[in-house]
Design a protein around this motif. Structure first.
Motif, PDB file in Angstrom:
ATOM      1  N   THR A 177       0.820  -1.269   0.047  1.00 36.28           N
ATOM      2  CA  THR A 177       0.043   0.023  -0.032  1.00 36.28           C
ATOM      3  C   THR A 177       0.925   1.166  -0.114  1.00 36.28           C
ATOM      4  OG1 THR A 177      -0.166  -0.083   2.385  1.00 36.28           O
ATOM      5  CG2 THR A 177      -1.929  -1.066   1.191  1.00 36.28           C
ATOM      6  N   LYS A 218      -5.493   7.926   0.531  1.00 38.11           N
ATOM      7  CA  LYS A 218      -5.684   6.587   1.580  1.00 38.11           C
ATOM      8  C   LYS A 218      -5.781   5.655   0.653  1.00 38.11           C
ATOM      9  CE  LYS A 218      -7.848   8.426   5.842  1.00 38.11           C
ATOM     10  NZ  LYS A 218      -8.918   8.268   6.651  1.00 38.11           N
ATOM     11  N   ASN A 219      -5.016   4.585   1.267  1.00 42.01           N
ATOM     12  CA  ASN A 219      -4.987   3.334   0.683  1.00 42.01           C
ATOM     13  C   ASN A 219      -4.565   2.958  -0.882  1.00 42.01           C
ATOM     14  OD1 ASN A 219      -5.257   2.070   3.205  1.00 42.01           O
ATOM     15  ND2 ASN A 219      -7.514   2.119   3.037  1.00 42.01           N
TER      16      ASN A 219
END
Length: 324
Positions: free
Chosen positions: A132, A179-180
């Motif tokens: 990630t 995010k992510n």
């Protein structure tokens, strides 16, 4: 370098006349660290000249493109790494014909991507799949016979500032948070099976956009909006809304589609403190597919529709007539 456009503009002749001319200027940018032997050719400016039917011309100021000054290597540099970083210029500033500017800044490499340490090796399939980070593995080596993994950066925009250079117009800054990030197994049919790894960018699960500035003099404040995306990570991966409720499986055919959009009253509000939000539920219908060998999944053609969109708005709680 010039690009010209022509057209028949007079009824008295079939000859073509000039319509526009775009003059392109190129250079080799120099970073703060000094000239790089790997710097690519850069488009410095584009200047448009327009022509009327009689050949009279009028030229606009050039649109200029300035590259970043900081070194942004493509390769993740490991400690005492003797190999080149393959630095390439990115858009740092655009100046339009009227002097207005758009300034772009990028998020610097962080964590393992910055240090070049702690990154999974090519035999750590689970670690590569679970990556990630904003850097990714790829089979690359100066020796074409060596099947070795190297790591490369994925640079994302940190902020964009618009400076209009017009009386009465204010500068606007837009900042981004992510995010992510996700990475999928590369599935190129002309790539050796032994050199396929998790190098295909699937996008990020969530993007937060903060726009404007808190300025009491002009009665403005920052705004916040969040968008959550399907990334096509597979039928076994669940795409959930901000409350943790599954919207749908993160199937390949949904990749890049918006799953949820959220708005907020305050720029510093927690992600769960939304004022309104909407959830979109996609459905896919297979149209055709082609089987592939060499361990690759079939290649599908899909029709994706969005039969359900659910909108939520929180009550202000100020209605005294509502006893709920």
């Amino acid at each position: 370098t010039e690009i010209t456009t022509e057209a028949q503009r007079k009824t008295s002749t079939t000859a073509r006349q000039l319509v526009d001319k775009h003059a392109l200027t190129q250079n080799f940018p120099v970073f703060k660290a000094g000239p790089s032997p790997n710097t690519a050719l850069w488009l410095e400016s584009v200047r448009r000249t327009g022509y009327d039917r009689d050949g009279k011309s009028a030229a606009l100021n050039a649109v200029r493109f300035e590259s970043n000054a900081e070194d942004m290597p493509n390769r993740v540099m490991r400690p005492n790494d003797p190999r080149p970083g393959f630095s390439r210029p990115r858009i740092g500033r655009v100046i339009n014909e009227y002097g207005g500017e758009t300034v772009v800044t990028y998020k610097p490499a962080a964590g393992d991507c910055a240090t070049g340490t702690g990154l999974p090796g090519k035999t750590d399939k689970a670690g590569l799949k679970a990556n990630t980070r904003l850097c990714y593995p790829s089979f690359w080596s100066p020796d074409p016979e060596a099947e070795a993994i190297d790591w490369f950066h994925k640079y994302v925009v940190d902020s964009i500032e618009e400076l209009p250079n017009v009386d009465g117009a204010f500068a606007t800054k837009t900042a981004y948070e992510y995010k992510n990030p996700g990475w999928k197994l590369a599935d190129g049919e002309f790539t050796k099976k032994s050199t396929r790894t998790y190098s295909q960018f699937a996008g990020v699960e969530q993007t937060t956009v903060i726009t404007g500035a808190d300025n009491g003099d002009i009665n403005s404040k920052r705004s916040k909006a969040v968008t959550r995306y399907f990334r096509g990570m597979g039928d076994t991966v669940s795409m959930k809304d901000i409350a943790g409720v599954e919207i749908a499986k993160a199937r390949e055919e949904f990749a890049g589609r918006i799953a949820e959009e959220l708005d907020y009253d305050e720029a510093n509000a927690a992600d769960t403190d939304w004022v309104s939000r909407s959830v979109t539920v996609p459905v896919a219908t297979e149209l055709a597919h082609r089987d592939r060998d060499d361990g690759l999944d079939p290649l599908y053609a899909w029709r994706v529709t969005e039969p359900a969109e659910i909108a939520y708005t929180k009550s202000s709680g100020t209605n005294s007539d509502d006893t709920r």
